[in-house]
Design an enzyme around this catalytic site. Sequence first.
Site, mmCIF file in Angstrom:
data_model
loop_
_atom_site.group_PDB
_atom_site.id
_atom_site.type_symbol
_atom_site.label_atom_id
_atom_site.label_comp_id
_atom_site.label_asym_id
_atom_site.label_seq_id
_atom_site.Cartn_x
_atom_site.Cartn_y
_atom_site.Cartn_z
ATOM 1 N N HIS A 191 -5.644 -1.749 -7.897
ATOM 2 C CA HIS A 191 -6.310 -0.465 -8.154
ATOM 3 C C HIS A 191 -5.827 0.165 -9.452
ATOM 4 O O HIS A 191 -4.665 0.028 -9.843
ATOM 5 C CB HIS A 191 -6.172 0.498 -6.965
ATOM 6 C CG HIS A 191 -4.788 0.927 -6.611
ATOM 7 N ND1 HIS A 191 -4.161 1.991 -7.212
ATOM 8 C CD2 HIS A 191 -3.908 0.462 -5.688
ATOM 9 C CE1 HIS A 191 -2.970 2.168 -6.679
ATOM 10 N NE2 HIS A 191 -2.775 1.243 -5.760
ATOM 11 N N ASP B 8 -5.844 3.492 -10.331
ATOM 12 C CA ASP B 8 -5.278 4.840 -10.305
ATOM 13 C C ASP B 8 -3.823 4.826 -9.862
ATOM 14 O O ASP B 8 -3.337 3.873 -9.253
ATOM 15 C CB ASP B 8 -6.082 5.749 -9.371
ATOM 16 C CG ASP B 8 -6.053 5.276 -7.927
ATOM 17 O OD1 ASP B 8 -6.252 4.062 -7.691
ATOM 18 O OD2 ASP B 8 -5.832 6.102 -7.021
ATOM 19 N N ASP C 184 2.853 1.014 -9.194
ATOM 20 C CA ASP C 184 1.843 1.058 -8.138
ATOM 21 C C ASP C 184 0.576 1.665 -8.738
ATOM 22 O O ASP C 184 0.453 2.881 -8.811
ATOM 23 C CB ASP C 184 2.349 1.901 -6.967
ATOM 24 C CG ASP C 184 1.369 2.004 -5.814
ATOM 25 O OD1 ASP C 184 0.343 1.303 -5.824
ATOM 26 O OD2 ASP C 184 1.632 2.830 -4.908
ATOM 27 N N GLU D 128 -7.776 4.647 -5.116
ATOM 28 C CA GLU D 128 -7.182 4.061 -3.910
ATOM 29 C C GLU D 128 -6.202 5.036 -3.271
ATOM 30 O O GLU D 128 -6.117 5.144 -2.037
ATOM 31 C CB GLU D 128 -6.472 2.760 -4.286
ATOM 32 C CG GLU D 128 -6.002 1.913 -3.104
ATOM 33 C CD GLU D 128 -4.612 2.275 -2.586
ATOM 34 O OE1 GLU D 128 -4.231 1.792 -1.510
ATOM 35 O OE2 GLU D 128 -3.898 3.050 -3.272
ATOM 36 N N GLU D 129 -5.478 5.758 -4.110
ATOM 37 C CA GLU D 129 -4.439 6.667 -3.621
ATOM 38 C C GLU D 129 -5.003 7.885 -2.899
ATOM 39 O O GLU D 129 -4.267 8.601 -2.221
ATOM 40 C CB GLU D 129 -3.539 7.119 -4.778
ATOM 41 C CG GLU D 129 -2.807 5.997 -5.510
ATOM 42 C CD GLU D 129 -1.700 5.364 -4.679
ATOM 43 O OE1 GLU D 129 -1.538 5.740 -3.499
ATOM 44 O OE2 GLU D 129 -1.000 4.488 -5.212
ATOM 45 N N ASP E 108 -0.923 -5.141 -3.856
ATOM 46 C CA ASP E 108 -0.663 -3.707 -3.704
ATOM 47 C C ASP E 108 0.359 -3.427 -2.613
ATOM 48 O O ASP E 108 0.191 -2.532 -1.792
ATOM 49 C CB ASP E 108 -1.974 -2.963 -3.407
ATOM 50 C CG ASP E 108 -1.822 -1.452 -3.480
ATOM 51 O OD1 ASP E 108 -0.860 -0.980 -4.120
ATOM 52 O OD2 ASP E 108 -2.661 -0.737 -2.895
ATOM 53 N N HIS F 105 5.723 5.922 -5.181
ATOM 54 C CA HIS F 105 5.394 7.308 -4.829
ATOM 55 C C HIS F 105 6.595 8.231 -4.971
ATOM 56 O O HIS F 105 6.716 9.221 -4.258
ATOM 57 C CB HIS F 105 4.802 7.414 -3.412
ATOM 58 C CG HIS F 105 3.456 6.758 -3.269
ATOM 59 N ND1 HIS F 105 2.589 7.073 -2.258
ATOM 60 C CD2 HIS F 105 2.829 5.817 -4.005
ATOM 61 C CE1 HIS F 105 1.488 6.347 -2.374
ATOM 62 N NE2 HIS F 105 1.621 5.572 -3.441
#
Length: 375
Positions: A76, A78, A106, A139-140, A163, A344
């Site tokens: 992904h 984003d 990520d 995706e997030e 991912d 994150h």
Amino acid sequence: MILADINKERLLETFTELLRVNSPSFSEKEIGALLAKKLRERGCRVTIQKYDKSFNIIAFKKGNTPKAKSLLLSGHMDTIEPTEGIQFRTQVDRIRSTGHTVLGADDKSALAQILEALSVLQEMNLPHGDLEIVFTSAEEKGLFGAKNLDFKKIRSRFGLVLDSSGGVGKLVVAAPSHITYEMRIIGKAAHAGIEPEKGISAVRVAAEVIAAVPHGRISAGTTANVGLIKGGTATNVVPKEVVIHGEIRSHDDKTLQNIKRDIFDTAIRIVKKNRAVINISESEEYKSFRIDEADGFLQFMYGVAKGCRISPLHVVTGGGSDANIFNKQAIKTINLSTGMQKVHSNKEYILLKDLYKGSLLLLAAITEFVKFSGE
């Protein structure tokens, strides 16, 4: 097994170039243009598939091996925030955030690993079947890109999503179903200092509900959480309205439905007892998937990892990814770890050896997939 090597210097350069592009969810225009350019340079036909909030990139690279099955590769575009003005540091063994932002490995480690594998395929003319490369958006924010992907443009029945965090070799073979819900509790406003007895405090009713419903780790494969609560207007007003946002995840759909019913029934009973009103809505974020340990595609990936001298480890996770959406669309998909760590957070990093190993594993999977005949 063909053990072609990757260009570590080029991979690192691609990765850091991607890191410098700010790409929060629904703002993928700049990184999308860069990725489309790089995919075309690697011999891919690129389609930009727009939807109401953003877009996905669907690329196709023609295979050079007759009768080989088509393979889907995905990551992904984003990242979570903050990444504006990203700062990172390259050390002897890793790349890490300096602590002001997340790193964005990520999922930019995945994008870089895929691009490097495509580069080597092109340079060395290695055997491969048709490749479909999907770079999703947002995706997030709840797998928005994958949910809005035009699957009529995808013909692969097997896929690899890159991912997952942790050392390279992790193969995510199961992920839960996930539903979110909103409870809107409506009480009765009154002046808190003059006539509080005439009010019904939505805050106190909500607190009673939150204290009573199942929460945290329900069982090995099931969790529940209340994550947001909002309401009230001032300290001198008995609060009329509160909104609660929560979620439930489970690898067993029957268990998920039972927990959901327990939460909703408990909330309705407590609200009714307090002479308030409740409105409940729910949304399915994604469905669970599980790939059997004896499955041919999983066994194939075990063999590829071992051939690369990487110890494979199958993982059952509590989180979701685009792999949930692809599996629901009958594309048997395994989520691979890219080496990213502490995602994150502003302590995010990736070991250089894992960045390299992730791309090497992917390259080996692509070239070996021409021999795969299983279902």
